[in-house]
Design an enzyme around this catalytic site. Sequence first.
Site, mmCIF file in Angstrom:
data_model
loop_
_atom_site.group_PDB
_atom_site.id
_atom_site.type_symbol
_atom_site.label_atom_id
_atom_site.label_comp_id
_atom_site.label_asym_id
_atom_site.label_seq_id
_atom_site.Cartn_x
_atom_site.Cartn_y
_atom_site.Cartn_z
ATOM 1 N N THR A 129 0.827 -1.212 0.000
ATOM 2 C CA THR A 129 0.000 0.000 0.000
ATOM 3 C C THR A 129 0.864 1.265 0.000
ATOM 4 O OG1 THR A 129 -1.785 -1.184 1.110
ATOM 5 C CG2 THR A 129 -1.852 1.219 1.218
ATOM 6 N N GLU A 149 1.139 9.627 -5.591
ATOM 7 C CA GLU A 149 1.677 10.958 -5.318
ATOM 8 C C GLU A 149 2.586 11.426 -6.447
ATOM 9 O OE1 GLU A 149 2.241 12.478 -1.114
ATOM 10 O OE2 GLU A 149 2.931 10.397 -0.948
ATOM 11 N N HIS A 173 -7.227 0.307 -0.891
ATOM 12 C CA HIS A 173 -6.371 -0.637 -1.621
ATOM 13 C C HIS A 173 -7.050 -2.005 -1.557
ATOM 14 C CE1 HIS A 173 -1.970 -2.279 -2.190
ATOM 15 N NE2 HIS A 173 -2.785 -2.647 -3.161
#
Length: 135
Positions: free
Chosen positions: A44, A52, A78
């Site tokens: 994750t 990002e 996730h």
Amino acid sequence: QTGYGLSYSLTMKAAPPAGVTRTHTYETTLEMRARQLEADIFSTPAMIGLMERTCVDLTEPYLDPDEQTVGIHVDVHHPAPTKIGQSVTVTAKVLEMHENKILYSISATNDHGVKIGDGTHRRAVINTKRFGKNA
């Protein structure tokens, strides 16, 4: 909103328009694995890092030379695993910009067409010459 202590007068070339997107495909590597698992599964934190990065790359063309963005909030699900070695395609889309804060929708799909992550991410535009001076 100035609650993050990151507000300042913007001088961006132009604000990224709502709806602008960037999609990029990344190969997963062993450095991206969830170390607590026996199987080589994409973690994750690594997925969020790619999300990002995609937001940074989407925004950079709109920034002046002394500007950059920093992440200030992530809200991501996730729901599905991906094996290390598979590719992951990340899409970032600008939803809105208020003052120096940009809100993105983010999603990730693996090379089997399975959506492995989605959510929102907020970044602040900062002046790189001033940022961190009071840290």
